[in-house]
Motif scaffolding. Structure first.
Motif, short mmCIF file in Angstrom:
data_model
loop_
_atom_site.label_atom_id
_atom_site.label_comp_id
_atom_site.label_asym_id
_atom_site.label_seq_id
_atom_site.Cartn_x
_atom_site.Cartn_y
_atom_site.Cartn_z
N ASN A 35 -7.79 9.52 -14.22
CA ASN A 35 -7.04 9.44 -12.95
C ASN A 35 -6.55 10.81 -12.51
O ASN A 35 -6.65 11.17 -11.33
CB ASN A 35 -5.85 8.48 -13.08
CG ASN A 35 -6.30 7.05 -13.26
OD1 ASN A 35 -7.35 6.66 -12.78
ND2 ASN A 35 -5.51 6.25 -13.95
N GLU A 36 -6.03 11.58 -13.45
CA GLU A 36 -5.55 12.92 -13.12
C GLU A 36 -6.69 13.82 -12.65
O GLU A 36 -6.54 14.57 -11.68
CB GLU A 36 -4.86 13.56 -14.34
CG GLU A 36 -3.56 12.89 -14.72
CD GLU A 36 -3.71 11.67 -15.64
OE1 GLU A 36 -2.69 11.18 -16.13
OE2 GLU A 36 -4.85 11.19 -15.85
N ILE B 245 -7.60 12.98 -9.03
CA ILE B 245 -6.64 13.54 -8.07
C ILE B 245 -6.87 15.04 -7.92
O ILE B 245 -6.89 15.57 -6.80
CB ILE B 245 -5.18 13.25 -8.52
CG1 ILE B 245 -4.90 11.75 -8.53
CG2 ILE B 245 -4.17 13.97 -7.62
CD1 ILE B 245 -5.11 11.04 -7.23
N LYS C 239 -8.31 7.32 -1.83
CA LYS C 239 -7.91 7.66 -3.20
C LYS C 239 -6.43 7.37 -3.45
O LYS C 239 -5.91 7.68 -4.51
CB LYS C 239 -8.21 9.14 -3.49
CG LYS C 239 -9.67 9.49 -3.40
CD LYS C 239 -10.48 8.74 -4.43
CE LYS C 239 -11.94 9.14 -4.35
NZ LYS C 239 -12.75 8.47 -5.35
N ARG C 240 -5.77 6.78 -2.48
CA ARG C 240 -4.37 6.36 -2.57
C ARG C 240 -3.41 7.51 -2.81
O ARG C 240 -2.39 7.36 -3.48
CB ARG C 240 -4.20 5.28 -3.62
CG ARG C 240 -4.98 4.05 -3.24
CD ARG C 240 -4.84 2.95 -4.20
NE ARG C 240 -5.69 1.86 -3.72
CZ ARG C 240 -5.91 0.78 -4.38
NH1 ARG C 240 -5.33 0.57 -5.52
NH2 ARG C 240 -6.71 -0.14 -3.90
N ILE C 241 -3.75 8.66 -2.23
CA ILE C 241 -2.86 9.81 -2.29
C ILE C 241 -1.89 9.76 -1.12
O ILE C 241 -0.73 10.14 -1.25
CB ILE C 241 -3.67 11.12 -2.29
CG1 ILE C 241 -4.51 11.19 -3.57
CG2 ILE C 241 -2.76 12.34 -2.16
CD1 ILE C 241 -5.50 12.33 -3.63
N GLU D 161 -0.64 7.28 2.50
CA GLU D 161 -0.65 5.98 3.18
C GLU D 161 -0.36 6.22 4.65
O GLU D 161 0.33 7.18 5.01
CB GLU D 161 0.42 5.05 2.62
CG GLU D 161 0.08 4.41 1.32
CD GLU D 161 1.14 3.43 0.84
OE1 GLU D 161 2.20 3.30 1.49
OE2 GLU D 161 0.90 2.80 -0.20
N HIS E 109 1.35 9.40 -3.68
CA HIS E 109 0.95 9.55 -5.08
C HIS E 109 1.89 10.56 -5.77
O HIS E 109 1.98 11.71 -5.36
CB HIS E 109 -0.49 10.02 -5.18
CG HIS E 109 -1.08 9.79 -6.52
ND1 HIS E 109 -0.76 10.56 -7.62
CD2 HIS E 109 -1.97 8.86 -6.95
CE1 HIS E 109 -1.42 10.12 -8.65
NE2 HIS E 109 -2.16 9.08 -8.28
N ALA F 293 0.30 13.94 -6.91
CA ALA F 293 0.02 14.83 -5.78
C ALA F 293 1.30 15.53 -5.33
O ALA F 293 1.30 16.74 -5.08
CB ALA F 293 -0.60 14.05 -4.63
#
Length: 91
Positions: free
Chosen positions: A11-12, A15, A62-64, A66, A80, A83
């Protein structure tokens, strides 16, 4: 520090890969300071609207970030935590 072979950094890494593009990094850094719409972003960066929209779509996917709809406009913000922390460390 010891190495932990059981620790998964997928996941890291994802990002970091997404934020590895200078334009996306600028967008996220700007959105960490102020929620704004796509028009404001492309005007501030001096980039075509289509380019900014493509980067926003990837960041959103990537849900960083919204987007919150306000009438016809969508206001973007960083959601996120990694981030946000990375931008804070770079500032």
């Amino acid at each position: 520090m010891e190495f932990d072979k059981s620790r998964n950094f997928d996941n890291e890494a994802e990002i970091l890969k997404v934020l590895g593009h200078p334009v996306r990094l600028k967008i996220v850094a700007g959105l960490c300071t102020k929620e704004c719409n796509v028009k404001h972003i492309w005007e501030c960066l001096g980039l075509p609207q289509a380019t900014v929209s493509q980067h926003l779509a990837l960041l959103k996917n990537k849900r960083i970030i919204e987007g919150k709809r306000d009438g016809v406009e969508v206001h973007y913000t960083v959601v996120h935590p990694l981030a946000k922390k990375l931008i804070e460390l770079l500032s």
